[in-house]
Design an enzyme around this catalytic site. Structure first.
Site, PDB file in Angstrom:
ATOM      1  N   ASP A 126       9.472 -28.737 -32.936  1.00  0.00           N
ATOM      2  CA  ASP A 126       8.661 -29.635 -33.779  1.00  0.00           C
ATOM      3  C   ASP A 126       7.909 -30.630 -32.904  1.00  0.00           C
ATOM      4  O   ASP A 126       8.313 -31.778 -32.774  1.00  0.00           O
ATOM      5  CB  ASP A 126       9.608 -30.353 -34.764  1.00  0.00           C
ATOM      6  CG  ASP A 126       8.873 -31.288 -35.703  1.00  0.00           C
ATOM      7  OD1 ASP A 126       7.681 -31.048 -35.988  1.00  0.00           O
ATOM      8  OD2 ASP A 126       9.498 -32.277 -36.150  1.00  0.00           O
ATOM      9  N   LEU A 127       6.820 -30.160 -32.310  1.00  0.00           N
ATOM     10  CA  LEU A 127       6.045 -31.039 -31.420  1.00  0.00           C
ATOM     11  C   LEU A 127       4.769 -31.538 -32.099  1.00  0.00           C
ATOM     12  O   LEU A 127       4.005 -32.284 -31.507  1.00  0.00           O
ATOM     13  CB  LEU A 127       5.733 -30.319 -30.097  1.00  0.00           C
ATOM     14  CG  LEU A 127       6.986 -29.881 -29.313  1.00  0.00           C
ATOM     15  CD1 LEU A 127       6.598 -29.192 -28.002  1.00  0.00           C
ATOM     16  CD2 LEU A 127       7.922 -31.048 -29.033  1.00  0.00           C
ATOM     17  N   LYS A 128       4.537 -31.126 -33.311  1.00  0.00           N
ATOM     18  CA  LYS A 128       3.431 -31.654 -34.142  1.00  0.00           C
ATOM     19  C   LYS A 128       2.120 -31.737 -33.363  1.00  0.00           C
ATOM     20  O   LYS A 128       1.552 -32.810 -33.170  1.00  0.00           O
ATOM     21  CB  LYS A 128       3.790 -33.029 -34.704  1.00  0.00           C
ATOM     22  CG  LYS A 128       5.043 -33.045 -35.549  1.00  0.00           C
ATOM     23  CD  LYS A 128       5.251 -34.418 -36.180  1.00  0.00           C
ATOM     24  CE  LYS A 128       6.506 -34.493 -36.992  1.00  0.00           C
ATOM     25  NZ  LYS A 128       7.745 -34.446 -36.202  1.00  0.00           N
ATOM     26  N   MET A 147      -1.598 -31.904 -32.248  1.00  0.00           N
ATOM     27  CA  MET A 147      -2.887 -32.347 -32.797  1.00  0.00           C
ATOM     28  C   MET A 147      -3.792 -32.663 -31.613  1.00  0.00           C
ATOM     29  O   MET A 147      -3.597 -33.660 -30.921  1.00  0.00           O
ATOM     30  CB  MET A 147      -2.709 -33.569 -33.686  1.00  0.00           C
ATOM     31  CG  MET A 147      -4.024 -34.077 -34.228  1.00  0.00           C
ATOM     32  SD  MET A 147      -3.802 -34.802 -35.845  1.00  0.00           S
ATOM     33  CE  MET A 147      -5.151 -35.923 -35.898  1.00  0.00           C
ATOM     34  N   ASP A 148      -4.749 -31.778 -31.385  1.00  0.00           N
ATOM     35  CA  ASP A 148      -5.642 -31.937 -30.230  1.00  0.00           C
ATOM     36  C   ASP A 148      -6.864 -31.062 -30.514  1.00  0.00           C
ATOM     37  O   ASP A 148      -6.978 -30.491 -31.607  1.00  0.00           O
ATOM     38  CB  ASP A 148      -4.897 -31.507 -28.952  1.00  0.00           C
ATOM     39  CG  ASP A 148      -5.401 -32.257 -27.719  1.00  0.00           C
ATOM     40  OD1 ASP A 148      -6.634 -32.341 -27.545  1.00  0.00           O
ATOM     41  OD2 ASP A 148      -4.568 -32.735 -26.932  1.00  0.00           O
ATOM     42  N   THR A 189      -7.041 -26.657 -26.868  1.00  0.00           N
ATOM     43  CA  THR A 189      -5.754 -27.142 -26.350  1.00  0.00           C
ATOM     44  C   THR A 189      -4.613 -26.722 -27.259  1.00  0.00           C
ATOM     45  O   THR A 189      -3.531 -26.348 -26.791  1.00  0.00           O
ATOM     46  CB  THR A 189      -5.811 -28.682 -26.205  1.00  0.00           C
ATOM     47  OG1 THR A 189      -6.876 -28.999 -25.314  1.00  0.00           O
ATOM     48  CG2 THR A 189      -4.515 -29.246 -25.667  1.00  0.00           C
ATOM     49  N   THR A 197       7.027 -38.262 -43.382  1.00  0.00           N
ATOM     50  CA  THR A 197       7.929 -38.784 -44.431  1.00  0.00           C
ATOM     51  C   THR A 197       8.276 -40.259 -44.207  1.00  0.00           C
ATOM     52  O   THR A 197       8.821 -40.898 -45.090  1.00  0.00           O
ATOM     53  CB  THR A 197       9.224 -37.954 -44.471  1.00  0.00           C
ATOM     54  OG1 THR A 197       9.678 -37.717 -43.141  1.00  0.00           O
ATOM     55  CG2 THR A 197       8.996 -36.619 -45.145  1.00  0.00           C
ATOM     56  N   ARG A 228      18.369 -37.251 -47.541  1.00  0.00           N
ATOM     57  CA  ARG A 228      19.456 -38.227 -47.498  1.00  0.00           C
ATOM     58  C   ARG A 228      20.342 -38.088 -48.733  1.00  0.00           C
ATOM     59  O   ARG A 228      19.832 -37.973 -49.860  1.00  0.00           O
ATOM     60  CB  ARG A 228      18.896 -39.666 -47.508  1.00  0.00           C
ATOM     61  CG  ARG A 228      18.118 -40.078 -46.271  1.00  0.00           C
ATOM     62  CD  ARG A 228      19.020 -40.235 -45.064  1.00  0.00           C
ATOM     63  NE  ARG A 228      18.320 -40.757 -43.903  1.00  0.00           N
ATOM     64  CZ  ARG A 228      17.661 -40.011 -43.003  1.00  0.00           C
ATOM     65  NH1 ARG A 228      17.601 -38.697 -43.136  1.00  0.00           N
ATOM     66  NH2 ARG A 228      17.085 -40.571 -41.956  1.00  0.00           N
TER      67      ARG A 228
HETATM   68  O1  C5P Z   1      17.128 -38.640 -38.620  1.00  0.00           O
HETATM   69  P1  C5P Z   1      16.259 -38.029 -39.695  1.00  0.00           P
HETATM   70  O2  C5P Z   1      17.023 -37.189 -40.685  1.00  0.00           O
HETATM   71  O3  C5P Z   1      15.364 -39.062 -40.361  1.00  0.00           O
HETATM   72  O4  C5P Z   1      15.336 -37.036 -38.865  1.00  0.00           O
HETATM   73  C1  C5P Z   1      14.257 -36.348 -39.426  1.00  0.00           C
HETATM   74  C2  C5P Z   1      13.644 -35.463 -38.383  1.00  0.00           C
HETATM   75  O5  C5P Z   1      12.538 -34.807 -38.966  1.00  0.00           O
HETATM   76  C3  C5P Z   1      13.120 -36.187 -37.151  1.00  0.00           C
HETATM   77  O6  C5P Z   1      13.399 -35.363 -36.031  1.00  0.00           O
HETATM   78  C4  C5P Z   1      11.631 -36.294 -37.369  1.00  0.00           C
HETATM   79  O7  C5P Z   1      10.897 -36.200 -36.158  1.00  0.00           O
HETATM   80  C5  C5P Z   1      11.354 -35.081 -38.244  1.00  0.00           C
HETATM   81  N1  C5P Z   1      10.204 -35.182 -39.133  1.00  0.00           N
HETATM   82  C6  C5P Z   1      10.102 -36.150 -40.099  1.00  0.00           C
HETATM   83  N2  C5P Z   1       8.995 -36.217 -40.912  1.00  0.00           N
HETATM   84  C7  C5P Z   1       8.025 -35.302 -40.790  1.00  0.00           C
HETATM   85  C8  C5P Z   1       8.138 -34.288 -39.836  1.00  0.00           C
HETATM   86  C9  C5P Z   1       9.252 -34.255 -39.024  1.00  0.00           C
HETATM   87  O8  C5P Z   1      11.009 -36.967 -40.236  1.00  0.00           O
HETATM   88  N3  C5P Z   1       6.983 -35.326 -41.610  1.00  0.00           N
END
Ligand code: C5P
Length: 238
Positions: free
Chosen positions: A61-63, A65-66, A70, A124, A187
């Site tokens: 998950d490196l997201k 954007m470039d 690239t 999120t 959560r």
């Molecule tokens: O610790 P937590 O449950 O909040 O971690 C959520 C994980 O999901 C993190 O690694 C964060 O980088 C990733 N993430 C996110 N929201 C996004 C995309 C990825 O929280 N939209």
């Protein structure tokens, strides 16, 4: 009836050893682990190989954007490393998202499953009013914008999107069953949200049609992470 979503544990650690220690304990408990920016920068591509050797499916998950060239090259590298799922930002636009697919396709070896390519919609951690161009924005505007980005990502031929549990139902309804939805910010009601804003319970996200639930700190920082992972697995249903 739709299958339960897979649980993805985010191995957000600053070093190789704690990540591998937890991964070992999670073998046979969860199918997927996530390597994000922190662990990737600390551990590099060896970490992907080691997790694959442990039979995990790896979400890198490196997201990205470039510029398109690239991102094409970055997705090529990530696919060669064996990542099973990858992210780009939908806000990078159509040319960038299509370049990501080109990079993935160039890297594919015969017989290998292509990695799932997802577009991040709105993080999120962002709530109403946190879009820089709409500081007074409402929850409804944020919701609609997220659903719209998901529709664009589908038109651009991506496999799915990353969205919060609050948008899963609407995106599932508009994008249909084959489109993959991955939901972070998961959560249980008694867990702290941390920096997350648009949180959702595992049960709600599962019921609304999410395919993957991403959980980090509620598992990695638990006194017993394996028990916490089992609880999140169980709570997909109740
Ligand atoms: O610790 P937590 O449950 O909040 O971690 C959520 C994980 O999901 C993190 O690694 C964060 O980088 C990733 N993430 C996110 N929201 C996004 C995309 C990825 O929280 N939209």
């Amino acid at each position: 009836m739709k299958n339960l979503p897979d649980l993805v544990v985010a191995l957000d650690f600053p070093d190789v050893q704690p990540a591998l220690d937890l991964a070992r304990r999670l073998q046979g408990v969860v199918p997927w682990v996530k390597v994000g920016l922190e662990l990737y920068l600390a551990a590099g591509k060896d970490m992907i190989a080691r997790l694959k050797d442990m039979d995990f499916r790896v979400f890198l998950d490196l997201k990205f954007m470039d510029i398109p060239n690239t991102v094409d090259a970055a997705v090529f590298q990530a696919t060669c490393m064996g990542a099973d799922m990858l992210t780009v930002h939908a806000l990078g636009g159509e040319a960038m998202c299509r370049a990501a697919q080109t990079g993935r396709d160039r890297a594919l070896l015969p017989g290998r499953m292509p990695p799932v390519l997802l577009a991040v919609t709105v993080l999120t951690s962002m709530g109403p009013g946190s879009l820089p161009w709409n500081p007074g924005g409402t929850a409804e505007e944020l919701h609609d914008f997220t659903v719209r980005l998901a529709g664009l990502a589908q038109n651009w031929n991506l496999d799915g999107v990353v969205c919060s549990g609050r948008e899963v139902r609407a995106i599932r309804a508009s994008c249909g069953d084959g489109f993959r939805l991955l939901t972070p910010g998961i959560r249980l009601p008694d867990a702290g949200a941390g920096d997350q804003s648009r949180v959702c319970t595992p049960c709600q996200a599962a019921r609304d049609g999410s395919d993957f639930l991403v959980v980090g700190r509620p598992i990695t920082q638990a006194a017993d992470p394996v028990a916490a992972a089992r609880t999140y697995l169980e709570k997909r249903e109740a």
